[in-house]
Design an enzyme around this catalytic site. Sequence first.
Site, PDB file in Angstrom:
ATOM      1  N   GLY A 267       0.818  -1.495   0.078  1.00  0.00           N
ATOM      2  CA  GLY A 267       0.203  -0.205  -0.162  1.00  0.00           C
ATOM      3  C   GLY A 267       0.710   1.033  -0.016  1.00  0.00           C
ATOM      4  N   ASP A 268       2.384   1.020   0.216  1.00  0.00           N
ATOM      5  CA  ASP A 268       2.943   2.689  -0.094  1.00  0.00           C
ATOM      6  C   ASP A 268       2.991   3.213  -1.389  1.00  0.00           C
ATOM      7  OD1 ASP A 268       6.034   3.358   1.402  1.00  0.00           O
ATOM      8  OD2 ASP A 268       6.386   3.625  -0.464  1.00  0.00           O
ATOM      9  N   ALA A 269       2.443   4.187  -0.994  1.00  0.00           N
ATOM     10  CA  ALA A 269       2.256   4.880  -2.725  1.00  0.00           C
ATOM     11  C   ALA A 269       3.107   5.288  -3.170  1.00  0.00           C
ATOM     12  CB  ALA A 269       1.773   6.757  -2.130  1.00  0.00           C
ATOM     13  N   LEU A 271       6.302   3.264  -3.301  1.00  0.00           N
ATOM     14  CA  LEU A 271       6.518   2.115  -4.189  1.00  0.00           C
ATOM     15  C   LEU A 271       5.988   2.058  -5.772  1.00  0.00           C
ATOM     16  CD1 LEU A 271       7.494  -0.571  -3.983  1.00  0.00           C
ATOM     17  CD2 LEU A 271       5.842  -1.459  -2.832  1.00  0.00           C
ATOM     18  N   TRP A 309      12.277   3.067  -4.345  1.00  0.00           N
ATOM     19  CA  TRP A 309      12.734   3.577  -3.371  1.00  0.00           C
ATOM     20  C   TRP A 309      13.007   5.018  -4.106  1.00  0.00           C
ATOM     21  CZ3 TRP A 309      11.268   2.296   2.183  1.00  0.00           C
ATOM     22  CH2 TRP A 309       9.911   1.720   2.300  1.00  0.00           C
TER      23      TRP A 309
END
Length: 315
Positions: A267-269, A271, A309
């Site tokens: 859920g990391d934006a 990423l 990242w």
Amino acid sequence: MISASKDMPVFNFSAESESMIIQVPKYFSYKETLHYLTRSTQECLHQVVSGEIYKVLVIDQQKILVRIKESGHSFLELKIVDGSDKSESMHRKAAEYTADWLDLTTDLDPFYQIANNDPILGSLTRKFEGLRIIGVPDLFEALTWAVIGQQINLAFAYTLKKRLVEAYGEKHVWAEQAFWTFPAPETIASLSAENLRELQFTGKKAEYVIGIAKLIADGKITKENLLRDRNVKGIEEKLLSIRGIGPWTANYCMMRCLRISSSFPFGDAALNKALQNAGFKERKLSREEMEEIFLPWSPWEAYAVFYFWRSLSKE
């Protein structure tokens, strides 16, 4: 995977210069380390001056200021520049902390073998060779930082951390420069949510951080106890049982504090954006889609994430 193969680097104390020489492992880039450590001008827990890293450590209840710099191609030099104890023993403890912080103990050969046979991940490891996961060794700091970063941009997250540290951390002045330590959990546990709201924390985040501080101050959660569970899912479940800790926050902590190489902040934006830049679907990817993408890189998902990242940041 609980952790990758660990091997503490060789330390050699130089009595002449009163410093510890640390042999860095294969696949280590000081340049990439500095790039990560200087990504925000709001960072307050370390300083980089002319390519040298300065950080206050609290070891055996003593504050020391260390300077870390590159010494040739394969070594770092660590020197205690301020503190009452500059013994070899204290230098060694500071070097052990540094090895954890800068991820000098992980054997990255297996990760690079996987990456070198993968066109997408391989393009990143070749470009950013030697990048390692800069850690957050202290559990309270790691969990607090992860909670701060929930649902806000990185710039504002650094602003909130700076306010928290300067309001409740300890200040150390050397050569007319201020250096800070992260607030102790006992200090934050004694606060009210309103104290943190004054720093622009949301009410919920204030409650979460204070709640985590109380659990750690009371010894109900410790890094050592978490790592005693050799099952990754078991560790994640323990973290998820803490109020305010969701899957992203738990896995972020597992990645940067507990050093679990298979952790994956779903859920990391950022990423998701990096994966889109790499040619994957131009929309928000589901957890199942991300798991499928990262499957060939198991059990090194955390490192793959860190390289994606890195692909988003400027040179």
